[in-house]
Write a protein that holds these residues in place. Structure first.
Motif, short mmCIF file in Angstrom:
data_model
loop_
_atom_site.label_atom_id
_atom_site.label_comp_id
_atom_site.label_asym_id
_atom_site.label_seq_id
_atom_site.Cartn_x
_atom_site.Cartn_y
_atom_site.Cartn_z
N LYS A 301 1.58 -1.60 0.22
CA LYS A 301 0.15 0.09 -0.01
C LYS A 301 0.85 1.10 -0.11
O LYS A 301 0.38 1.99 -0.38
CB LYS A 301 -0.66 0.21 0.88
N LEU A 302 1.47 1.19 0.33
CA LEU A 302 3.22 2.25 0.68
C LEU A 302 4.05 2.18 -0.06
O LEU A 302 4.49 3.29 -0.32
CB LEU A 302 3.64 2.23 2.57
N ARG A 303 4.90 1.32 -0.34
CA ARG A 303 6.02 1.20 -0.77
C ARG A 303 6.09 0.32 -2.54
O ARG A 303 5.54 -0.88 -2.27
CB ARG A 303 6.49 -0.05 -0.42
N ALA A 352 3.72 2.95 11.60
CA ALA A 352 4.46 4.12 11.43
C ALA A 352 5.15 4.90 10.63
O ALA A 352 5.11 5.78 10.78
CB ALA A 352 6.38 3.51 12.54
N LEU A 353 5.42 4.32 8.99
CA LEU A 353 6.25 4.63 8.37
C LEU A 353 4.89 5.75 7.56
O LEU A 353 4.71 7.46 7.03
CB LEU A 353 6.38 4.02 7.23
N THR A 354 3.09 5.31 7.74
CA THR A 354 2.40 6.16 7.47
C THR A 354 2.13 7.37 7.84
O THR A 354 1.77 8.75 7.46
CB THR A 354 0.94 5.41 7.33
N ARG A 362 3.98 14.19 3.35
CA ARG A 362 4.45 13.57 2.47
C ARG A 362 3.17 13.01 1.44
O ARG A 362 2.03 12.18 2.28
CB ARG A 362 5.56 12.23 2.60
N SER A 363 3.02 11.64 0.33
CA SER A 363 2.00 11.60 0.14
C SER A 363 2.53 9.79 0.61
O SER A 363 3.36 8.38 0.99
CB SER A 363 2.25 10.95 -1.97
N ILE A 364 0.71 9.77 1.13
CA ILE A 364 0.78 7.97 1.58
C ILE A 364 0.45 6.66 0.86
O ILE A 364 -0.33 5.77 0.90
CB ILE A 364 0.25 7.77 2.57
N THR A 365 -0.11 7.49 -1.14
CA THR A 365 -0.16 6.65 -1.73
C THR A 365 0.86 6.16 -2.73
O THR A 365 1.61 6.47 -3.10
CB THR A 365 -0.82 7.30 -2.97
#
Length: 375
Positions: A301-303, A352-354, A362-365
C-alpha cells in the motif's frame, strides 16, 4: 523435510519470480502446501523484494564524524541488529573517513537516501575511494570495499538520528509496539541483505530478528566476507521426506536464506549466492522452492512493487510459516502463531511509516509503476 531430495544441504526459498524463468524455480501450485524443489537438493535461499530505493525518505544532514561519535565500537555495531563482530573491512573504511576528516579540516556531512556524503568533503572522499578501488585487482576485493563503504556511510550518517533497533527516526521509534515470539528451534532464517538496504527505514527483513531474535534470524551482509563465511560454514544436513523426524534436532535447524534488497539488487545477491554455491558444491543450479498461497504484503500500500503478486521479505517469511503450519506433521510447532507475529510487525511498521509521512506532508499513496504487471 519439505521435499523428497536425495541430498539436502539447506532449504531454498524464493518469494518472487526472477526476470527470466529458470528451470529449477518451480511455479506455485494451487493446493495450500509447499511446492517441492528439484530432487537433487534444497538450498536455503530466498529473494527479498524491497521498494525502489528512490521511495525511501531522504535523511537530514548529519555533520561531523557521523554525529560526533568517532569510531564505531563493537557494541555500537551489535546494537544495529547483529551478533557478529564488527567486520574488519567496515572498521577500516570508518577509520579512513575519520582520518580524512581530521586531516582535511572539513566536516563530514551525510544526507539524502542512503546517508550519502555531502558537500566539499564528498569531492575529496570520492577521489580517495576511487583511487583505492582502482588499486584492487581482485573483483572480490572490490565488492568487499564497495559493500564496506556503503555500510560505513550508513553507520556514521545514521548516528543520533535512527533508532538502532527499528531503524526509524527516533521520534518515530516503533520498538515499544513490536511484540516478540519464539521461532521454532527447527527453523532458522538468514537475512542476506544488500548493503544499500542496510539501515533503510522501510526495510522489512529487520522485522524478523526484531520478532524472533538475532540468533533465530541472523543478519548476513552482501560482500562482507566474515558474514558470508558464517553462512557458508553452516553444516546443512541430508534429509528425505520419508526419513524426516521433526522432533529429532540432532542435525540442527533447517536454514532458509532470504535475499533482502531492492528488485535490482536482489539479482546481484542471487548471482553471488549461485557463484558460491557452485564453488562449494560443484552444482550449477541453486535448488529453490516457491509458495503456493502467497498474497500481497500490507507494505504494498505504501511502497512500490513491480507487481501485486510480489512481496516483501517479512511477508514472504510469514507466508512460508503459514504453509508450514498447514502440514499435519508440523501442526504442533505453532507456525501459525509465528506467522501472525510477523504479520503484526508489518502492520506496526506500516503504521509508523504512514504516520511519519502524514506528519511531514508526504503522500501515502502507492506509486503506480509497472502497471502492466499489476491487478
Amino acid at each position: 523435510m519439505l521435499v523428497s531430495p536425495s541430498c539436502i544441504r539447506a532449504v531454498a526459498f524464493f518469494h518472487r519470480r526472477l526476470p527470466r524463468p529458470l528451470p529449477f524455480l518451480l511455479q506455485p501450485r494451487p493446493p495450500p502446501r509447499l511446492t517441492p524443489a528439484p530432487p537433487r537438493s534444497t538450498m536455503a535461499f530466498s529473494a527479498e523484494s524491497a521498494g525502489e530505493e528512490a521511495d525511501e525518505e531522504a535523511l537530514p544532514a548529519v555533520t561531523g564524524s557521523g554525529g560526533g561519535g568517532g569510531e564505531v565500537t563493537a557494541e555500537e555495531w551489535r546494537r544495529w541488529g547483529t551478533s557478529s563482530p564488527l567486520p574488519a573491512v567496515v572498521d577500516a573504511v570508518v577509520r579512513e573517513l575519520l582520518e580524512m576528516e581530521a586531516e582535511s579540516g572539513e566536516k563530514m556531512r551525510f544526507g539524502g537516501v542512503g546517508s550519502k556524503i555531502k558537500g566539499d568533503f564528498k569531492d575529496m572522499e570520492d577521489k580517495k575511494h576511487r583511487a583505492v578501488y582502482e588499486t584492487l585487482a581482485d573483483s572480490d576485493k572490490k565488492l568487499q570495499y564497495f559493500s564496506a563503504r556503503q555500510i560505513a556511510c550508513r553507520l556514521l550518517g545514521s548516528r543520533g538520528y535512527l533508532c538502532q533497533k527499528c531503524w526509524l527516526p527516533m521520534e518515530d521509534c516503533m520498538c515499544a509496539k513490536l511484540g516478540s515470539c519464539n521461532l521454532w528451534q527447527g527453523v532458522r532464517f538468514w537475512l542476506y541483505m544488500h548493503p544499500k538496504d542496510f539501515l533503510r527505514q522501510n526495510n522489512t527483513g529487520k522485522l524478523l530478528w526484531q520478532v524472533f531474535g538475532i540468533e533465530a534470524a541472523p543478519l548476513c551482509l552482501f560482500g562482507i566476507q566474515e558474514h558470508e563465511d558464517i553462512m557458508k560454514g553452516k553444516s546443512f544436513v541430508s534429509v528425505s521426506e520419508q526419513e524426516y523426524n521433526p522432533h529429532d534436532m540432532k542435525d540442527g535447524p533447517i536454514n532458509f536464506v532470504l535475499l533482502d534488497g531492492t528488485w535490482s539488487n536482489s539479482a546481484a545477491l542471487y548471482r553471488r549466492l549461485k557463484e558460491r554455491w557452485t564453488a562449494i558444491w560443484g552444482e550449477e543450479d541453486i535448488p529453490c522452492i516457491s509458495l503456493s498461497t502467497l498474497s500481497a504484503s500490507v507494505m504494498h500500500k505504501l511502497r512500490p512493487q513491480p507487481a501485486w503478486d510480489r512481496t516483501c521479505t517479512a511477508a514472504a517469511a510469514a507466508g512460508l510459516l503459514w504453509e508450514l503450519d498447514m502440514r499435519p506433521e508440523l501442526s504442533t510447532f505453532e507456525f501459525g502463531k509465528q506467522a501472525e507475529a510477523v504479520e503484526c510487525s508489518l502492520d506496526v511498521l506500516l503504521d509508523a511509516l504512514t504516520a511519519r509521512r502524514i506528519r511531514l506532508g508526504r503522500s501515502i499513496t502507492r506509486k503506480q509503476r509497472h502497471n502492466r504487471n499489476c491487478i
